[in-house]
Design an enzyme around this catalytic site. Structure first.
Site, short mmCIF file in Angstrom:
data_model
loop_
_atom_site.label_atom_id
_atom_site.label_comp_id
_atom_site.label_asym_id
_atom_site.label_seq_id
_atom_site.Cartn_x
_atom_site.Cartn_y
_atom_site.Cartn_z
N PHE A 46 -60.71 51.84 -5.83
CA PHE A 46 -60.55 52.87 -6.86
C PHE A 46 -61.92 53.30 -7.37
O PHE A 46 -62.92 52.68 -7.09
CB PHE A 46 -59.67 52.37 -8.02
CG PHE A 46 -60.13 51.08 -8.66
CD1 PHE A 46 -61.02 51.11 -9.73
CD2 PHE A 46 -59.68 49.85 -8.20
CE1 PHE A 46 -61.43 49.93 -10.34
CE2 PHE A 46 -60.08 48.67 -8.81
CZ PHE A 46 -60.97 48.72 -9.87
N ARG A 58 -84.01 53.95 -13.01
CA ARG A 58 -84.82 53.05 -13.83
C ARG A 58 -85.17 53.63 -15.21
O ARG A 58 -86.25 53.41 -15.74
CB ARG A 58 -86.12 52.67 -13.09
CG ARG A 58 -85.91 52.05 -11.72
CD ARG A 58 -85.24 50.67 -11.85
NE ARG A 58 -85.11 50.03 -10.55
CZ ARG A 58 -84.01 50.05 -9.81
NH1 ARG A 58 -82.94 50.70 -10.24
NH2 ARG A 58 -83.96 49.44 -8.65
N ARG A 59 -84.25 54.39 -15.76
CA ARG A 59 -84.47 54.95 -17.10
C ARG A 59 -83.40 54.49 -18.08
O ARG A 59 -83.26 55.06 -19.15
CB ARG A 59 -84.51 56.48 -17.04
CG ARG A 59 -85.62 57.01 -16.13
CD ARG A 59 -85.75 58.51 -16.24
NE ARG A 59 -86.65 59.04 -15.22
CZ ARG A 59 -87.00 60.32 -15.11
NH1 ARG A 59 -86.52 61.19 -15.98
NH2 ARG A 59 -87.81 60.72 -14.16
N THR A 77 -77.17 51.63 -17.99
CA THR A 77 -76.99 50.68 -19.08
C THR A 77 -76.36 51.36 -20.29
O THR A 77 -75.45 50.81 -20.93
CB THR A 77 -78.34 50.07 -19.46
OG1 THR A 77 -78.85 49.33 -18.33
CG2 THR A 77 -78.21 49.13 -20.65
N TYR A 135 -73.96 44.88 -10.92
CA TYR A 135 -73.09 44.75 -12.08
C TYR A 135 -73.08 43.39 -12.76
O TYR A 135 -72.52 43.25 -13.84
CB TYR A 135 -71.67 45.17 -11.69
CG TYR A 135 -71.59 46.64 -11.35
CD1 TYR A 135 -71.60 47.60 -12.34
CD2 TYR A 135 -71.56 47.06 -10.02
CE1 TYR A 135 -71.57 48.94 -12.04
CE2 TYR A 135 -71.52 48.41 -9.70
CZ TYR A 135 -71.52 49.35 -10.72
OH TYR A 135 -71.51 50.68 -10.43
#
Length: 418
Positions: free
Chosen positions: A418, A96-97, A101, A129
């Site tokens: 993969f 959560r930092r 992203t 995602y």
């Protein structure tokens, strides 16, 4: 609400940082964090440092991310360049930092600049995602066959079509497998390229102490003309109950270019002495397997889940790369919060040609880029996404037209992890 920390450095790793990156990856995947010299040597032999990101806090790696070049088959058989994403982790102490992203933004930005049409991944967890513009584009199903119940002829000893099945060695697989797989891949939307290393790992030429090599059986189907049309790798456990055999054949992978080859390989697996169950491994949801059995109920679905996730990076090239069964035109408003591929596009299909251009015409359908990815390989219904509130029909009848254009008679499938 916890805000992202600016002192966490996200960047491509250097060669000297590979051991720390592996430790962070092992930690994120809840494996022993220990790193062996063999593991470092193996990773160093194939990762691309420029496409291998690490998140560093005070010099310690706390996040991992890697991508590599891949080719993905679109509807109709054309291939598009893909940014294949893997080895994604964030250490539990740094959740959560905004680390993922930042890593995702850096990689997707580079992929867009490089000219990749899509990005791909296999999602460990469903909710992660979608917020980055990925949508589930293929699904997989695994069956467990109760062989005694299947009703197969106990005297089956091989194909009746003039073909034959042989057990081969791993050297034969490395020689015959890549060309066979390419023929399979070109014919199956959603299939992806396999590297030379994939074949080395699957045949034991490369292996690590963390995953000891146990050689599987390799079966090859040759047609009456001698052409290799199918191949399977499988393992059998060693189980007997009360002096009765109760072995399970577990399929690692099975590929075939023809229904005859697929039928022969499944019948071979179901006719092995002592084998009472066959686990199919990851198959396409419309696989022939259940209906090759006199009693299809003997094939019980044990897993059904999303599989390949796709992120559209270039809407024009993605929509022009695939083929369409119908004809017509459609104006799409594509919403992309990351700013990579949003906009309004007119798709026009006439005969065998499709063109996609930016337009200022009124939108007929509005959808998120993630939902466009879900629709792109032809597996999902636009009408269903409208009913779910994920696609908005701006013109009556547009969703039905979109379904007629985008849906495919066969379902896409990605045979690979993969």
């Amino acid at each position: 609400m916890t805000r992202p920390r600016s002192d966490i450095d996200v960047r491509p790793i250097g060669e000297a940082e590979i051991p720390d990156w592996i430790r962070a990856l092992n930690t994120g995947f809840l494996r022993s964090p220990g790193v062996s010299e063999d593991e470092v040597a193996d990773r160093s032999s194939y990762i691309e440092p420029a496409r291998t990101l690490g998140a560093f806090d005070g010099g310690r790696c706390v996040g991992t991310f890697r991508s590599f070049e891949q080719r993905l088959t679109a509807v109709g058989g054309a291939e598009v360049p893909a940014d294949a994403i893997t080895n994604v982790s964030v250490t539990a102490t740094h959740r959560r930092r905004g680390i993922l992203t930042r890593m995702m933004a850096e990689d997707l930005g580079a992929a867009k600049e490089r000219g990749d049409v899509v990005a791909t991944l296999i999602a460990a967890e469903y909710p992660i995602y979608g917020r980055y513009g990925f949508g589930p584009a293929t699904w997989m199903t695994e069956w467990t066959v109760d062989v005694p119940r299947a009703g197969l002829d106990p005297r089956w000893a091989g194909p009746a079509d003039g073909g034959r099945i042989d057990l081969v060695d791993r050297e034969d697989v490395r020689k015959l497998g890549p060309e066979l797989h390419e023929r399979v891949r070109r014919a199956r939307p959603g299939a992806v390229s396999r590297t030379e290393r994939w074949w080395q790992v699957e045949t034991g030429a490369v292996h690590l102490d963390r995953a000891p090599w146990v050689e599987p059986f390799f079966a090859v189907y040759r047609s009456a003309t001698g052409e290799v049309e199918g191949m399977a790798a499988y393992k059998c456990d060693d189980r007997w109950d009360d002096k009765q055999p109760a072995e399970t054949a577990k399929v690692r992978w099975l590929i075939a270019t023809t229904p005859a080859a697929e039928r022969a390989l499944w019948l071979h697996l179901c006719s092995i002495d002592w084998v009472t169950k066959v686990r199919s491994g990851w198959r396409g949801p419309d696989d022939l397997l259940p209906f090759l059995l006199p009693d299809p109920r003997a094939a019980r679905i044990t897993t059904h889940a999303d599989w390949l996730w796709v992120r559209i990076l270039d809407v024009v090239r993605a929509l022009e790369a695939r083929t369409y069964d119908g004809e017509g035109s459609l104006v799409l408003e594509v919403v992309d919060r990351a700013g990579l591929s949003g906009g309004r596009y007119r798709l026009e299909v006439a005969g065998a040609e499709a063109s996609c251009t930016a337009t200022d015409r009124a939108a007929e359908l509005t959808l998120d880029v993630a939902d466009l990815a879900t629709l792109w390989l032809g597996d999902e219904s636009v009408l269903r996404l409208v009913a779910l509130g994920r696609v908005w029909e701006e013109r009556a009848g547009a969703a039905r037209m979109a379904d007629a254009l985008l849906r495919t008679p066969g379902r896409p499938w990605c045979p690979d992890m993969f």
